[in-house]
Design a protein around this motif. Sequence first.
Motif, PDB file in Angstrom:
ATOM      1  N   ASN A 111       0.830  -1.210   0.000  1.00  0.00           N
ATOM      2  CA  ASN A 111       0.000   0.000   0.000  1.00  0.00           C
ATOM      3  C   ASN A 111       0.862   1.257   0.000  1.00  0.00           C
ATOM      4  N   LYS A 112       2.026   1.170   0.623  1.00  0.00           N
ATOM      5  CA  LYS A 112       2.960   2.313   0.641  1.00  0.00           C
ATOM      6  C   LYS A 112       3.433   2.661  -0.773  1.00  0.00           C
ATOM      7  N   TYR A 113       3.505   1.621  -1.635  1.00  0.00           N
ATOM      8  CA  TYR A 113       4.042   1.828  -2.992  1.00  0.00           C
ATOM      9  C   TYR A 113       2.935   1.872  -4.052  1.00  0.00           C
ATOM     10  N   ASN A 114       1.708   2.146  -3.573  1.00  0.00           N
ATOM     11  CA  ASN A 114       0.619   2.387  -4.516  1.00  0.00           C
ATOM     12  C   ASN A 114       0.307   1.204  -5.420  1.00  0.00           C
ATOM     13  N   VAL A 115       0.459   0.007  -4.891  1.00  0.00           N
ATOM     14  CA  VAL A 115       0.180  -1.204  -5.671  1.00  0.00           C
ATOM     15  C   VAL A 115      -1.164  -1.760  -5.219  1.00  0.00           C
ATOM     16  N   ASN A 116      -2.006  -2.151  -6.188  1.00  0.00           N
ATOM     17  CA  ASN A 116      -3.294  -2.768  -5.849  1.00  0.00           C
ATOM     18  C   ASN A 116      -3.067  -4.245  -5.548  1.00  0.00           C
ATOM     19  N   SER A 117      -2.537  -4.521  -4.376  1.00  0.00           N
ATOM     20  CA  SER A 117      -2.282  -5.925  -4.034  1.00  0.00           C
ATOM     21  C   SER A 117      -3.491  -6.489  -3.299  1.00  0.00           C
ATOM     22  N   VAL A 118      -3.710  -7.786  -3.504  1.00  0.00           N
ATOM     23  CA  VAL A 118      -4.822  -8.456  -2.824  1.00  0.00           C
ATOM     24  C   VAL A 118      -4.287  -9.699  -2.127  1.00  0.00           C
ATOM     25  N   GLY A 119      -4.474  -9.759  -0.820  1.00  0.00           N
ATOM     26  CA  GLY A 119      -4.027 -10.923  -0.070  1.00  0.00           C
ATOM     27  C   GLY A 119      -5.037 -12.047  -0.184  1.00  0.00           C
ATOM     28  N   MET A 120      -4.546 -13.223  -0.429  1.00  0.00           N
ATOM     29  CA  MET A 120      -5.417 -14.406  -0.504  1.00  0.00           C
ATOM     30  C   MET A 120      -4.591 -15.608  -0.065  1.00  0.00           C
ATOM     31  N   SER A 121      -5.252 -16.701   0.195  1.00  0.00           N
ATOM     32  CA  SER A 121      -4.491 -17.932   0.422  1.00  0.00           C
ATOM     33  C   SER A 121      -4.935 -18.915  -0.649  1.00  0.00           C
ATOM     34  N   GLY A 122      -4.293 -20.046  -0.704  1.00  0.00           N
ATOM     35  CA  GLY A 122      -4.680 -21.060  -1.679  1.00  0.00           C
ATOM     36  C   GLY A 122      -6.083 -21.609  -1.421  1.00  0.00           C
ATOM     37  N   GLN A 123      -6.637 -21.298  -0.220  1.00  0.00           N
ATOM     38  CA  GLN A 123      -8.008 -21.735   0.095  1.00  0.00           C
ATOM     39  C   GLN A 123      -9.029 -20.929  -0.687  1.00  0.00           C
ATOM     40  N   ASP A 124      -8.727 -19.669  -0.936  1.00  0.00           N
ATOM     41  CA  ASP A 124      -9.720 -18.757  -1.493  1.00  0.00           C
ATOM     42  C   ASP A 124     -10.153 -19.221  -2.876  1.00  0.00           C
ATOM     43  N   SER A 125     -11.485 -19.317  -3.027  1.00  0.00           N
ATOM     44  CA  SER A 125     -12.060 -19.721  -4.303  1.00  0.00           C
ATOM     45  C   SER A 125     -11.483 -21.072  -4.756  1.00  0.00           C
ATOM     46  N   ASN A 126     -11.144 -21.932  -3.764  1.00  0.00           N
ATOM     47  CA  ASN A 126     -10.575 -23.266  -4.063  1.00  0.00           C
ATOM     48  C   ASN A 126      -9.372 -23.194  -4.989  1.00  0.00           C
ATOM     49  N   THR A 127      -8.540 -22.161  -4.835  1.00  0.00           N
ATOM     50  CA  THR A 127      -7.432 -22.003  -5.783  1.00  0.00           C
ATOM     51  C   THR A 127      -6.464 -23.187  -5.732  1.00  0.00           C
ATOM     52  N   ILE A 128      -6.109 -23.606  -4.530  1.00  0.00           N
ATOM     53  CA  ILE A 128      -5.175 -24.743  -4.416  1.00  0.00           C
ATOM     54  C   ILE A 128      -5.872 -25.885  -3.677  1.00  0.00           C
ATOM     55  N   GLU A 129      -6.117 -26.975  -4.417  1.00  0.00           N
ATOM     56  CA  GLU A 129      -6.723 -28.151  -3.785  1.00  0.00           C
ATOM     57  C   GLU A 129      -5.628 -29.157  -3.451  1.00  0.00           C
ATOM     58  N   ALA A 130      -5.808 -29.807  -2.306  1.00  0.00           N
ATOM     59  CA  ALA A 130      -4.758 -30.723  -1.855  1.00  0.00           C
ATOM     60  C   ALA A 130      -5.360 -31.931  -1.158  1.00  0.00           C
ATOM     61  N   ASN A 131      -4.521 -32.940  -0.983  1.00  0.00           N
ATOM     62  CA  ASN A 131      -4.869 -34.033  -0.070  1.00  0.00           C
ATOM     63  C   ASN A 131      -3.660 -34.276   0.829  1.00  0.00           C
ATOM     64  N   ILE A 132      -3.777 -35.262   1.705  1.00  0.00           N
ATOM     65  CA  ILE A 132      -2.687 -35.499   2.676  1.00  0.00           C
ATOM     66  C   ILE A 132      -1.423 -35.960   1.948  1.00  0.00           C
ATOM     67  N   ARG A 133      -0.307 -35.319   2.265  1.00  0.00           N
ATOM     68  CA  ARG A 133       0.942 -35.650   1.586  1.00  0.00           C
ATOM     69  C   ARG A 133       1.555 -36.923   2.157  1.00  0.00           C
ATOM     70  N   ASP A 134       1.554 -37.003   3.475  1.00  0.00           N
ATOM     71  CA  ASP A 134       2.201 -38.125   4.152  1.00  0.00           C
ATOM     72  C   ASP A 134       1.630 -38.148   5.575  1.00  0.00           C
ATOM     73  N   GLU A 135       1.078 -39.268   5.995  1.00  0.00           N
ATOM     74  CA  GLU A 135       0.434 -39.333   7.324  1.00  0.00           C
ATOM     75  C   GLU A 135       1.355 -38.811   8.421  1.00  0.00           C
ATOM     76  N   LYS A 136       2.660 -39.026   8.252  1.00  0.00           N
ATOM     77  CA  LYS A 136       3.623 -38.618   9.289  1.00  0.00           C
ATOM     78  C   LYS A 136       3.663 -37.097   9.457  1.00  0.00           C
ATOM     79  N   LEU A 137       3.234 -36.362   8.409  1.00  0.00           N
ATOM     80  CA  LEU A 137       3.306 -34.887   8.456  1.00  0.00           C
ATOM     81  C   LEU A 137       1.995 -34.248   8.918  1.00  0.00           C
ATOM     82  N   GLY A 138       0.962 -35.035   9.147  1.00  0.00           N
ATOM     83  CA  GLY A 138      -0.321 -34.478   9.595  1.00  0.00           C
ATOM     84  C   GLY A 138      -0.988 -33.693   8.474  1.00  0.00           C
ATOM     85  N   TYR A 139      -1.386 -32.449   8.791  1.00  0.00           N
ATOM     86  CA  TYR A 139      -2.134 -31.629   7.821  1.00  0.00           C
ATOM     87  C   TYR A 139      -1.234 -30.912   6.807  1.00  0.00           C
TER      88      TYR A 139
END
Length: 280
Positions: A111-139
């Motif tokens: 915002n200091k540099y006048n950029v229209n940035s939008v914060g999002m995560s991979g959850q937003d609008s299902n952008t990044i879908e995933a499943n469990i990588r390895d039971e040992k790592l949990g979520y």
Amino acid sequence: MNTYPSAYEKNIIIKSKDLKGNIFVIKCGGSLLSNKIYLDQIIKEISQMYHLGIKIILIHGGGNEINDISKKFHISPKFLNGQRITDKETMEIVQLSLHGKTNRNIISCFNKYNVNSVGMSGQDSNTIEANIRDEKLGYVGNITHVNLNLIEHLLNGNYLPVISSLATDKQGNTYNINADIMAAEIALATSADKFLILSDIDGIYDDFSNKNSLYNEISLNQIKKGVDDNKFTNGMLPKLEACSLIINKKKMNCQIINGKIKNNILESLIFNKSIGTKII
Ligand SMILES: Nc1ncnc2c1ncn2[C@@H]1O[C@H](COP(=O)(O)OP(=O)(O)O)[C@@H](O)[C@H]1O
Ligand SMILES: CC(=O)N[C@@H](CCC(=O)OP(=O)(O)O)C(=O)O
């Protein structure tokens, strides 16, 4: 105050003419973002490129901040091959820290540099879908699909997406994803022109204790051999997985550079200087 562009800035403008409309995917490590001086310098350089018409997607980490907040909750961080072991409680801390704090700080800085940035995560609008990588790592998630609708909407509207590395599934679970790997998947899905990883090291060393052993270029075979020989450890492992994903699938400019050094981003992306380590 002198508002005329410097000779360096004029060169950037000239060089950027051919890059207008290019997509650059940049991943920034948490080690840089928790330092106000580096954060400001990095966001300033990205803002310069944005204002010259280059489409930037910024994916950020925040591992060290997650560690600090975990410790405040008396949870000691645990890793397996560079990936955080993420139980239910740790997942809540990851969300709080990565998206609630780090992502917000980056947006404030843009915002200091006048950029229209939008914060999002991979959850937003299902952008990044995933499943469990390895039971040992949990979520910890394994990316199964990248849905580009939201990112494309933002880029077309001249917004700069700033993405924290959380993912989702159709059952409503949230996953912790290593930010290097999420960035690589987004670079592939968007067919980015360039992929850049910013970290607190100069690049990949053959021997991390010998600062004269930096690779200027490294091939997939050298990466594979180095991993087998334990030359690359901890946070370097997901970076190598990310770069290997890219080089295996597309011919894309892929580099790891030191984000602490002023103008390194511009030197690499605008002036094509061979700094850091290029993955070939
Ligand atoms: N051979 C190597 N060359 C460079 N860094 C290495 C190597 N092996 C392990 N590392 C570690 O990888 C770290 C970078 O990963 P990480 O700490 O996750 O950074 P970031 O927060 O930028 O994602 C370095 O600080 C270093 O400790
Ligand atoms: C699964 C996993 O390890 N996720 C990472 C996400 C943040 C990250 O990647 O941060 P850096 O880029 O600063 O390392 C973590 O929890 O630390």
